[in-house]
Write a protein that holds these residues in place. Structure first.
Motif, PDB file in Angstrom:
ATOM      1  N   PHE A  16       0.812  -1.210   0.000  1.00  0.00           N
ATOM      2  CA  PHE A  16       0.000   0.000   0.000  1.00  0.00           C
ATOM      3  C   PHE A  16       0.851   1.268   0.000  1.00  0.00           C
ATOM      4  N   GLU A 155      -9.171  -1.470   0.132  1.00  0.00           N
ATOM      5  CA  GLU A 155      -7.859  -1.939  -0.328  1.00  0.00           C
ATOM      6  C   GLU A 155      -7.483  -3.291   0.269  1.00  0.00           C
ATOM      7  N   VAL A 161      -4.527   0.659  -3.946  1.00  0.00           N
ATOM      8  CA  VAL A 161      -4.818   1.927  -3.295  1.00  0.00           C
ATOM      9  C   VAL A 161      -5.528   2.845  -4.291  1.00  0.00           C
TER      10      VAL A 161
END
Length: 183
Positions: A16, A155, A161
């Motif tokens: 992420f 996510e 993301v």
């Protein structure tokens, strides 16, 4: 051209925070040259191996000295910052020569900013503030007013993301503020 060193505080491939860091780099575009720090060989801070300086530490110090600013993008680990980000700050906060004065460390005067993608907004903001405090303690010149945090939601299922328009605007504000700081 202005140079920004991107430090991703997680070694997870396409994690992420890696995705967020690449989004930041993409949005910076041609306003600065962005490079990503490879610290995969960096040992944990340890005075027993500090001198002679390990090659990976020399490479870290060179990357910091070549940059006009350093942008940390790091996850929250159990309510705190990642050990990778802390280890990097620890290494650059040490004097580069045996017996050197602490103020000769590369952390002194380094302009830095911080962003994060993590599970909870409150813990993300607290982590960013704490990590910025550690960086300031080591002499870094920290941009504190525009730190960006993205709260992960969908996510976790998609592993992608996605930032809202409002978040992209906030991220762009951080970019402009940091570019102005390091200009």
């Amino acid at each position: 051209m202005t140079k920004i060193l991107m430090v991703v505080g997680s070694q997870r491939r396409n994690g992420f925070n890696d995705q967020l860091a690449h989004t930041i780099a993409q949005r910076i575009g041609d306003r600065a040259e962005v490079s990503f720090l490879d610290y995969s060989e960096l040992p944990l801070i340890n005075q027993d191996i500090e001198f002679p300086t390990p090659d990976s530490v020399s490479a870290l110090r060179k990357a910091f000295s070549d940059a006009d600013g350093v942008w940390f993008v790091t996850p929250v680990y159990n309510g705190s910052f990642s050990p990778q980000a802390k280890n990097i700050i620890d290494w650059v906060s040490r004097a580069p020569e045996l017996g050197g004065d602490r103020t000769s460390a590369l952390s002194f005067g380094t302009k830095a900013t911080f962003s994060s993608a993590s599970g909870h907004h409150e813990s993300g903001q607290a982590m960013l503030s704490n990590l910025a405090g550690v960086a300031e303690f080591t002499g870094m010149d920290v941009l504190k007013d525009n730190m960006f945090h993205h709260e992960l939601t969908s996510e976790w299922a998609t592993n992608e993301v996605v930032l809202s328009e409002e978040e992209l605007t906030a991220l762009d504000e951080q970019i402009v503020a940091f570019l102005n700081k390091i200009a």
